[in-house]
Design a protein around this motif. Structure first.
Motif, PDB file in Angstrom:
ATOM      1  N   ILE A  68     -72.107  26.130 122.342  1.00 24.57           N
ATOM      2  CA  ILE A  68     -72.208  25.985 121.948  1.00 24.57           C
ATOM      3  C   ILE A  68     -71.646  26.751 120.852  1.00 24.57           C
ATOM      4  O   ILE A  68     -71.950  27.705 120.872  1.00 24.57           O
ATOM      5  N   ASN A  69     -70.727  26.134 120.051  1.00 27.32           N
ATOM      6  CA  ASN A  69     -70.117  27.572 118.659  1.00 27.32           C
ATOM      7  C   ASN A  69     -69.632  26.570 117.803  1.00 27.32           C
ATOM      8  O   ASN A  69     -69.902  25.591 117.359  1.00 27.32           O
ATOM      9  N   ASN A  70     -69.511  28.155 116.503  1.00 27.98           N
ATOM     10  CA  ASN A  70     -69.515  26.887 115.393  1.00 27.98           C
ATOM     11  C   ASN A  70     -67.816  26.837 115.315  1.00 27.98           C
ATOM     12  O   ASN A  70     -67.213  26.830 116.049  1.00 27.98           O
ATOM     13  N   VAL A  71     -67.795  26.575 114.063  1.00 31.27           N
ATOM     14  CA  VAL A  71     -66.802  25.142 114.148  1.00 31.27           C
ATOM     15  C   VAL A  71     -65.827  26.639 113.854  1.00 31.27           C
ATOM     16  O   VAL A  71     -64.386  26.561 113.915  1.00 31.27           O
ATOM     17  N   GLU A  72     -65.513  27.334 113.220  1.00 29.17           N
ATOM     18  CA  GLU A  72     -65.011  28.629 112.352  1.00 29.17           C
ATOM     19  C   GLU A  72     -64.547  29.659 114.185  1.00 29.17           C
ATOM     20  O   GLU A  72     -62.997  30.089 114.106  1.00 29.17           O
TER      21      GLU A  72
ATOM     22  N   LYS B 240     -69.458  34.393 125.641  1.00 26.61           N
ATOM     23  CA  LYS B 240     -70.681  33.365 126.181  1.00 26.61           C
ATOM     24  C   LYS B 240     -69.990  32.405 127.043  1.00 26.61           C
ATOM     25  O   LYS B 240     -71.058  31.164 127.605  1.00 26.61           O
ATOM     26  N   TRP B 241     -68.889  32.177 126.991  1.00 26.32           N
ATOM     27  CA  TRP B 241     -68.063  30.748 128.109  1.00 26.32           C
ATOM     28  C   TRP B 241     -68.055  31.945 129.375  1.00 26.32           C
ATOM     29  O   TRP B 241     -68.101  30.924 129.955  1.00 26.32           O
ATOM     30  N   SER B 242     -67.694  32.188 129.284  1.00 25.64           N
ATOM     31  CA  SER B 242     -68.020  33.688 130.861  1.00 25.64           C
ATOM     32  C   SER B 242     -69.231  33.421 131.456  1.00 25.64           C
ATOM     33  O   SER B 242     -69.579  33.843 132.715  1.00 25.64           O
TER      34      SER B 242
ATOM     35  N   ASN C 115     -70.869  23.038 116.573  1.00 25.23           N
ATOM     36  CA  ASN C 115     -72.054  22.895 115.816  1.00 25.23           C
ATOM     37  C   ASN C 115     -71.382  22.850 114.414  1.00 25.23           C
ATOM     38  O   ASN C 115     -71.110  24.315 114.008  1.00 25.23           O
ATOM     39  N   ALA C 116     -71.646  22.114 113.760  1.00 25.55           N
ATOM     40  CA  ALA C 116     -70.578  21.673 112.398  1.00 25.55           C
ATOM     41  C   ALA C 116     -71.800  21.045 111.170  1.00 25.55           C
ATOM     42  O   ALA C 116     -71.858  20.898 110.411  1.00 25.55           O
ATOM     43  N   ASP C 117     -72.654  21.607 112.126  1.00 25.26           N
ATOM     44  CA  ASP C 117     -74.101  21.098 110.977  1.00 25.26           C
ATOM     45  C   ASP C 117     -73.935  22.488 110.054  1.00 25.26           C
ATOM     46  O   ASP C 117     -75.261  23.078 109.746  1.00 25.26           O
TER      47      ASP C 117
ATOM     48  N   CYS D 127     -81.016  20.597 112.619  1.00 23.54           N
ATOM     49  CA  CYS D 127     -80.662  21.382 113.301  1.00 23.54           C
ATOM     50  C   CYS D 127     -78.773  22.132 112.949  1.00 23.54           C
ATOM     51  O   CYS D 127     -78.514  22.112 114.660  1.00 23.54           O
ATOM     52  N   GLY D 128     -79.128  23.055 113.055  1.00 20.96           N
ATOM     53  CA  GLY D 128     -78.019  23.913 113.301  1.00 20.96           C
ATOM     54  C   GLY D 128     -78.717  24.584 113.834  1.00 20.96           C
ATOM     55  O   GLY D 128     -77.466  25.656 114.581  1.00 20.96           O
ATOM     56  N   GLU D 129     -80.078  24.449 114.656  1.00 17.07           N
ATOM     57  CA  GLU D 129     -80.643  25.525 115.821  1.00 17.07           C
ATOM     58  C   GLU D 129     -79.697  24.905 116.921  1.00 17.07           C
ATOM     59  O   GLU D 129     -80.040  23.183 116.904  1.00 17.07           O
ATOM     60  N   GLU D 130     -78.969  25.863 118.009  1.00 12.43           N
ATOM     61  CA  GLU D 130     -78.008  25.122 118.719  1.00 12.43           C
ATOM     62  C   GLU D 130     -79.571  24.239 119.294  1.00 12.43           C
ATOM     63  O   GLU D 130     -78.327  23.539 120.395  1.00 12.43           O
ATOM     64  N   THR D 131     -80.897  24.325 119.916  1.00 14.74           N
ATOM     65  CA  THR D 131     -81.315  23.976 121.529  1.00 14.74           C
ATOM     66  C   THR D 131     -81.978  22.563 120.501  1.00 14.74           C
ATOM     67  O   THR D 131     -81.515  21.403 120.949  1.00 14.74           O
TER      68      THR D 131
END
Length: 436
Positions: A209-213, A66-68, A83-85, A173-177
Motif C-alpha cells: 500500500i503506497n501513497n499516490v505521490e 516496503k516492496w521487499s 492510497n488516494a484517499d 479509510c486513509g489508514e491503510e488497513t
C-alpha cells in the motif's frame, strides 16, 4: 529563489490538456515503463531502495524496503493498492496531481506492480472527488487502449489489470488497513496488526500500500536513475516533494521542491504572508501534526529536521495562520473534525475525542478554569499511543502543541470571557471592567 523548485511531478501541469495520453507520451511518458519491463524485477526494487524514496503519505517509511517485504514464495496473488484517499485537513497534493497528470500515477502503478509481481492493482480514491475519479478512470482506459496496461504489456509477457475504486467518504479509510476493509466491502475500520499487509493484506494476500505521490515518483527514478533522485533533498530525506501551502500567504498552492527546504523559503516563493500581517503558527504536515511557530521558520522541512523540532513532516500540508487567527478556535475545529471522523472501534479515540471537544469548547467560550488546561493534557496522554490507529494520536497533536506554545492565549479566553481576538468578547470584557 526559483532555483529551489524542482518541477518533476508537476512539470506537465502547465501543458495543454496535460491529463491526456498524447500529451504525456509527447513529453517522454511511459518510456520508464518500457525501460522497467526490460529490467529484472529485483533490480527495480533495488533502484527504488537506492534512491532513498520514502513514503510521501506521511509516515516516511522507505518505499523500496516496503516492496521487499512481500514474500515471493507465497503462492497467493500479490496486490498493489494506491492510497488516494486524501482527506487530511490542509493536504492538497495528490488530488491536483491526479487531475493534472493522471498518467504519471498510472505509469508508476504499472512499474511498481511489475516490480512486486502483482497482476492486479487498485487505486482507492476518496468518493467526494468525483471529477478526480473520472479523470483517473479515463487515463486508465487510455492506457489499456495503448497497451500500457492489460495482457502481455508491450510484448513482455506481463499482465496487469488496474481498478479505480471510489471510497465511501470516510477519513479513517486513509489508514491503510481500514482502506483494505473498504476495498473488501466492509465498514472502514483499522485492523489489528500483525499480520501486516505485506503478509496478509487485501483478500489475506501479500499487499503493498503506497501513497499516490510515492508511486508517481517511481517513473522518474527508473528513467533518470537512483543517483539522480538521491542528489536532491537531504542525506536521510532524499528527493523532492509537493508542498501544499494554504492559509494566510499571498499565493497559496502547490510548490514542488527538494526535501529540506525551509518554510521561510516557501513563504517567499508564495509571495510572503498576506500584506500587513505576520506569521503566528503553522502545521508542517496537516492538522494531525504538532503545530509550530515563527521561531521554526528555518527548520529544514525533511523527516529528521521537523522531527527534531517536535513535530512531523507528514503530508507536507503547510497551513499558515497569521496573528488574526485564534489558536484555541482553530484547534477546536480540528478536534471536532477528528471526533466526527472517529470510526468508533476503540474507546480511547471514540470517547476521548468527544471529551476533548467538550473541554476545548468550554475554554473557547471563556468558561471553565485554568485547571482545564491540565485536564486537556491528561486527556491527550490517555489517548496517545492507546488507540487502534494514528487517528487518536493525531487528534492530540494540535492540542498539546498549542498549549505548549500558546498557553497564555488559552488563559486569556478565561480572563476575557471568550476569545480576546473577537471584538464582541473584548468589548464585553472592557464594559465589565469599567463597571467594576
Amino acid at each position: 529563489m526559483t532555483d529551489t523548485l524542482t518541477p518533476v511531478l508537476t512539470d506537465d501541469w502547465d501543458a495543454a490538456q496535460s491529463w491526456k495520453l498524447a500529451t504525456y507520451e509527447s513529453r517522454g511518458g511511459y518510456g520508464a515503463l518500457k525501460k522497467a519491463l526490460g529490467m529484472a524485477q529485483d533490480d527495480i526494487i533495488t533502484a527504488v531502495k537506492d534512491s532513498g524514496l520514502r513514503g510521501r503519505g506521511g509516515a516516511g517509511f522507505p518505499t523500496g524496503m516496503k516492496w521487499s517485504f512481500i514474500p515471493q514464495d507465497n503462492p497467493k496473488p500479490k496486490y498493489l493498492v494506491v492510497n488516494a484517499d486524501e482527506s487530511e485537513p490542509g493536504t492538497c497534493k495528490d488530488i491536483p496531481l491526479m487531475m493534472a497528470s493522471p498518467h504519471t500515477l498510472v505509469e508508476g502503478v504499472a512499474i511498481s506492480s511489475y516490480a512486486i509481481r502483482a497482476n492486479k492493482a487498485f487505486i482507492y480514491i476518496r468518493g467526494e472527488v468525483l471529477h478526480v475519479i473520472r479523470r483517473v478512470q479515463a487515463a486508465v482506459a487510455e492506457a489499456y487502449l495503448a497497451g500500457h496496461l492489460g495482457k502481455n504489456i508491450h510484448g513482455s509477457g506481463y499482465d496487469l489489470d488496474v481498478v479505480v475504486h471510489a471510497g465511501a467518504g470516510a477519513y479513517i479509510c486513509g489508514e491503510e488497513t481500514a482502506l483494505l476493509e473498504g476495498l473488501e466491502g466492509r465498514r472502514g475500520q483499522p485492523r489489528l496488526r500483525p499480520p501486516f499487509p505485506a503478509v496478509a493484506g487485501l483478500y489475506a494476500s501479500p499487499t503493498v500500500i503506497n501513497n499516490v505521490e510515492s508511486i508517481a515518483s517511481v517513473p522518474s527514478i527508473i528513467a533518470n536513475g537512483a543517483d539522480w533522485f538521491g542528489s536532491m533533498g537531504t542525506e536521510k530525506s532524499k528527493g523532492f516533494g509537493i508542498f501544499s501551502l494554504s492559509g494566510h500567504v499571498a499565493n497559496p498552492g502547490q510548490y514542488e521542491a527538494p526535501l529540506g527546504i525551509t518554510l521561510r523559503q516557501l513563504i517567499e516563493l508564495a509571495g510572503g504572508i498576506r500584506s500587513g500581517h505576520e506569521l503566528k503558527f503553522w502545521t508542517p504536515g496537516g492538522s494531525s501534526t504538532p503545530l509550530l511557530t515563527a521561531e521554526h521558520l528555518d527548520v529544514p522541512l525533511d523527516f529528521e529536521g521537523v522531527g527534531e523540532a517536535g513535530s512531523m513532516l507528514g503530508t507536507r500540508a503547510l497551513q499558515i495562520f497569521d496573528e488574526t487567527t485564534c489558536v484555541v478556535r482553530a484547534v477546536l475545529r480540528w478536534t471536532e473534525f477528528y471526533k466526527h471522523e472517529s470510526c468508533g472501534k476503540c474507546t480511547p479515540c471514540r470517547e476521548g475525542t468527544w471529551w476533548l471537544t467538550q473541554t476545548l469548547a468550554r475554554l473557547e467560550n471563556g468558561q471553565g478554569s485554568a485547571e482545564d488546561l491540565d485536564l486537556l493534557v491528561d486527556q491527550c496522554e490517555n489517548i496517545l499511543g492507546r488507540s487502534f490507529c494514528a487517528l487518536g494520536d493525531g487528534a492530540t497533536s494540535p492540542i498539546t502543541s498549542s498549549i505548549q506554545y500558546f498557553r497564555e492565549e488559552y488563559l486569556a479566553h478565561l480572563e476575557h470571557g471568550g476569545c480576546p481576538l473577537d471584538p464582541m468578547a473584548s468589548t464585553a470584557f472592557a464594559t465589565e471592567g469599567a463597571s467594576a
